[in-house]
Write an enzyme that holds these catalytic residues in place. Structure first.
Site, short mmCIF file in Angstrom:
data_model
loop_
_atom_site.label_atom_id
_atom_site.label_comp_id
_atom_site.label_asym_id
_atom_site.label_seq_id
_atom_site.Cartn_x
_atom_site.Cartn_y
_atom_site.Cartn_z
N TYR A 59 0.84 -1.21 0.00
CA TYR A 59 0.00 0.00 0.00
C TYR A 59 0.87 1.25 0.00
O TYR A 59 0.61 2.21 -0.75
CB TYR A 59 -0.92 -0.01 1.22
CG TYR A 59 -1.64 1.30 1.44
CD1 TYR A 59 -2.74 1.65 0.64
CD2 TYR A 59 -1.22 2.20 2.42
CE1 TYR A 59 -3.39 2.87 0.82
CE2 TYR A 59 -1.86 3.40 2.61
CZ TYR A 59 -2.95 3.74 1.81
OH TYR A 59 -3.59 4.93 1.99
N TYR A 61 3.99 1.50 -1.01
CA TYR A 61 4.68 1.61 -2.30
C TYR A 61 3.75 2.21 -3.35
O TYR A 61 4.14 3.10 -4.12
CB TYR A 61 5.17 0.23 -2.76
CG TYR A 61 5.85 0.27 -4.11
CD1 TYR A 61 7.21 0.54 -4.22
CD2 TYR A 61 5.12 0.07 -5.28
CE1 TYR A 61 7.83 0.60 -5.46
CE2 TYR A 61 5.73 0.13 -6.52
CZ TYR A 61 7.08 0.40 -6.61
OH TYR A 61 7.69 0.47 -7.85
N ASP A 62 2.53 1.70 -3.40
CA ASP A 62 1.55 2.22 -4.37
C ASP A 62 1.30 3.71 -4.16
O ASP A 62 1.11 4.47 -5.12
CB ASP A 62 0.22 1.46 -4.24
CG ASP A 62 0.34 0.01 -4.70
OD1 ASP A 62 1.32 -0.30 -5.40
OD2 ASP A 62 -0.54 -0.79 -4.36
N SER A 107 26.86 -19.97 -28.42
CA SER A 107 26.48 -21.03 -27.49
C SER A 107 27.70 -21.44 -26.68
O SER A 107 28.82 -21.01 -26.96
CB SER A 107 25.95 -22.24 -28.26
OG SER A 107 24.82 -21.89 -29.03
N LYS A 140 23.79 -22.57 -14.33
CA LYS A 140 23.37 -22.29 -15.71
C LYS A 140 21.84 -22.17 -15.72
O LYS A 140 21.14 -23.16 -15.64
CB LYS A 140 23.82 -23.41 -16.64
CG LYS A 140 23.48 -23.17 -18.11
CD LYS A 140 24.04 -24.30 -18.98
CE LYS A 140 23.70 -24.08 -20.43
NZ LYS A 140 22.25 -24.14 -20.70
N GLU A 199 19.48 -13.72 -18.65
CA GLU A 199 18.45 -14.74 -18.86
C GLU A 199 17.17 -14.27 -18.19
O GLU A 199 17.20 -13.83 -17.03
CB GLU A 199 18.91 -16.05 -18.23
CG GLU A 199 18.33 -17.28 -18.83
CD GLU A 199 19.16 -17.84 -19.99
OE1 GLU A 199 18.73 -18.86 -20.53
OE2 GLU A 199 20.21 -17.28 -20.34
N CYS A 459 -18.07 -32.76 -14.75
CA CYS A 459 -19.21 -33.43 -14.12
C CYS A 459 -19.81 -32.41 -13.17
O CYS A 459 -19.11 -31.88 -12.30
CB CYS A 459 -18.73 -34.66 -13.35
SG CYS A 459 -20.01 -35.35 -12.27
#
EC number: 6.5.1.2
Length: 701
Positions: A59, A61-62, A107, A140, A199, A459
């Site tokens: 709250y 932060y907002d 790679s 990795k 990544e 069902c």
């Protein structure tokens, strides 16, 4: 990134800004505070998204973020490209333009055993003429590769790997990932322009939640976190990307210049130092787990250690990366057309295997969803025997053209359920049979329905035996009420004997009868009785999750629990009220509203309350024996899971942190501890204790 003194000042500034109102801010005031306000928000982003140690509420932060937006809206000429408000662009990207990387994204050569690593070390020593090599070894990450460019401290461009030479410009999508700084003070290290490799990842628990949600909504599932991350960063709408819970780790500086001069190998001499620099600049890096190894024997030991503990790491990793630490040797070692000669990947045991589908059975879930499950020829994947795999729904089967008798490639990644990646159609003999969906419920025989817009058959008989059993199993599960001893097999046995017909029946079990059931001795009966009694005092969010409301996972359950005093309060919420809560949309709100306006459900809640089950939040926070203390865990615990230990510490008022710093009071060391132990030994204020000492501390055996 921030010294303790700077953090203290920024927290003080936070309090000042929280007391400001946009109405009191004129042009002069705006100019004087706006950069400080941005820095305060960046600081809290760093605490939350990089350290996972927030110091203010969502709250608050907002409120800070809204103040900045209001100032920039009032004085738009004060907006800067690196302002936190500029993370989510408004435009949709229909085409991602191709861009050339500053240096090729090659790679890595792969190794699969100790002999491969020793051979790599031999080649490096021969090419450099050195007797022993210093290596940097790090996990990795199994995600989607990205390249980031910063110029004059500003994030200028982000791209996918592409073919290694050319990738797609996804800058707008990467801006919404809050672990990627929009600006970083590279200039303080004498760097004008830098290219960084990284990544994009999705934490395993978030990935699990995304797939559960997609399954409920009848959407195609992601095979693994890597596929989810790769698909997410190429969505056309950055706002949708922002909802995916993506994180970015950076692991390599591939280009750095000052006045056109390359700094790699001269000013920036060691890879481990570069990772430390990126860490201090506010990036998420493998800094905490990177180990500098003196020689290949240390490398092999560290790789083995990580292969043993990979499943305990919150992100998917498929191996280790070993790099020569001295960057000045890179030019001498050179490259092949495919990979650098100064680095290699050590790949962990494969998590994929091919096997045959023997049969398909249909299971009924707690919400009535009919799930086809393929029975497989048993196959070992990552050290676990897999003999069945969910096929999710009819659309999934049709999309992949899965048939009984097919040879399929199955993947099992960490905590992720086994998944059919593809059918090996070249292996077909012509004897394979199409999978036919049933028209009636395999449990109660009721006609199945397929709601409009859904991929799942259901069902709709609420008293269907399979649904009742699954609801009880879910309620007793580890993540819900955690009733040890009330396993899936036990629930089915008790249901068949007429002892369990509903969730409240758990708290009405007649243990005199259970004592006479084969397989139940006095000890197991007493343990079950104790577990059921203990479950009455679980936190409210666990009860909400255990009720099995459609679309309500652990996170949404916590949101609901924090919005009320007692469970019954939820029946007073309208759909509009529910949609005002974080991350609850129309579909989820409707299911919650319907659940708490169903007389049968309200009756069940009342029965649970009368049977002594806690249906309210604690009226006041108790100051526990660990209040104000910060803990970090390393290594495997014998007593319980890491998650359970965290829950115990928090219930006693303490905090569990992810990283070692001066703020930590205790490091709890289990079996096969990681690098956190070495870091803690360098900080005299941290008390290092073993598992036995920890258990004494919390007063548990």
């Amino acid at each position: 990134m921030y010294s303790e003194e700077t953090q203290r000042k920024l927290i003080e500034k936070t309090r000042e800004f929280l007391n400001l109102d946009i109405k009191s801010i004129d042009r002069k005031k705006a100019e004087s505070i706006i950069e400080d306000l941005r820095e305060v928000i960046r600081f809290h982003d760093w605490r939350y998204y990089v350290l996972a140690q927030p110091v203010i509420s969502d709250y608050e932060y907002d409120k800070l973020f809204k103040l900045l937006k209001d100032i920039e809206s009032k004085y738009p000429d004060l907006i800067t490209p690196d302002s936190p408000t500029q993370r989510v662009p408004s435009e949709i990207t229909k085409v991602f333009p191709q861009v050339k990387h500053l240096t090729p994204m090659l790679s890595l050569d792969n190794s699969y055993n100790e002999a491969d690593l020793r051979d790599f070390d031999r080649r490096v020593r021969e090419l450099t003429g050195l007797e022993k090599i210093e290596y940097a070894v790090e996990p990795k990450f199994d995600g989607a590769g990205i390249s980031l460019i910063y110029e004059k401290d500003l994030f200028k461009r982000g791209a996918t790997r592409g073919d290694g030479e050319v990738g797609e410009d996804i800058t707008n999508n990467l801006k919404v990932i809050k672990s990627i700084p929009l600006s970083a003070k590279f200039s303080s290290y004498g760097i004008d322009k830098v290219e960084i490799r990284g990544e994009v990842l999705i934490r395993k628990d978030i990935f699990k939640r995304i797939n559960e949600q997609r399954l409920e909504e009848g959407l195609p599932l992601f095979a693994n976190p890597r596929n989810a991350a790769a698909g997410s960063i190429r969505l056309q709408d950055p706002k949708e990307v922002a909802k995916r819970g993506l994180e970015a780790f950076v692991y390599q500086i591939t280009y750095a210049e000052k006045d056109g001069k390359n700094l790699l190998g001269t000013v920036l001499k060691k890879h481990s130092d570069n990772i430390k620099m990126l860490h201090l600049l506010g990036f998420k890096t493998p800094y905490e787990v990177l180990k500098v190894c003196n020689g290949i024997d240390e490398v092999i030991d560290y790789c083995r250690e990580w292969e043993r503990k990979r499943d305990n790491y919150p992100y998917e990793i498929d191996g280790m990366v070993i790099k020569v630490n001295d960057i000045s040797l890179y030019e001498k070692l050179g490259f092949t057309s495919h990979h650098p000669r100064w680095a290699i990947a050590y790949k962990f045991k494969a998590r994929q295997a091919t096997t045959k589908i023997i049969d398909v059975v249909f299971q009924v879930g707690r919400t009535g969803a009919i799930t086809p499950v393929a029975k497989l020829q048993p196959v070992e994947i990552g050290g676990v025997i897999v003999s069945s795999v969910s096929l999710f729904n009819e659309d999934f089967i049709r999309e992949k053209d899965i048939r009984i008798g097919d040879t399929v490639l199955v993947e099992r990644a960490g905590d992720v359920i086994p998944y059919v990646v593809m059918v090996i159609k070249e292996a077909r003999t012509g004897n394979e049979k199409p999978i036919e969906f049933p028209k009636n419920c395999p449990s109660c025989g009721s006609p199945l329905v397929k709601p409009l817009g859904e991929a799942v058959y259901r069902c709709i008989n609420i008293n269907c035996p399979a649904q009742v059993i699954e609801r009880i199993i879910h309620f007793a599960s580890k993540d819900a009420m955690d009733i040890k001893g009330l396993s899936e097999a036990t629930v089915k046995k008790f249901y068949k004997l007429g002892l369990l017909k509903s969730i409240p029946d758990i708290y009405r079990l007649d243990f005199r009868i259970i004592k006479n059931i084969q397989g139940f001795g006095e000890k197991s009966v007493n343990n079950l009785k104790q577990a059921i009694e203990e479950s009455k005092n679980r936190p409210l969010y666990r009860l909400i999750y255990g009720l099995g409301i459609r679309y309500v996972g652990e996170v949404t359950a916590k949101t609901l629990a924090s919005a009320v005093n007692c469970l019954e309060d939820l029946k007073n919420f309208t759909i509009t009220d529910l949609m005002k809560l974080p991350d609850i949309g129309d579909k989820v709100a409707t299911e919650i509203y319907n659940f708490f306006h169903n007389e049968q459900n309200l009756k069940m809640i009342q029965q649970l309350k009368e049977l002594g089950v806690n249906v309210c939040n604690p009226k006041e926070e108790k100051r526990g024996k660990l209040a104000g203390l910060n803990f970090v865990f390393t290594g495997a615990l014998k007593c319980c899971s890491r998650e359970k230990a965290k829950e115990i510490v928090e219930s006693l008022g303490g905090n569990v942190l992810d990283t070692v710093s001066k703020k930590v009071h205790y490091l709890v060391v289990g079996e096969e501890p990681g690098s956190k132990l070495q870091k803690a030994q360098k900080i005299p204020t941290i008390k290092i204790i073993n598992e036995e000492e920890f258990l004494k501390m919390i007063g548990q055996q």
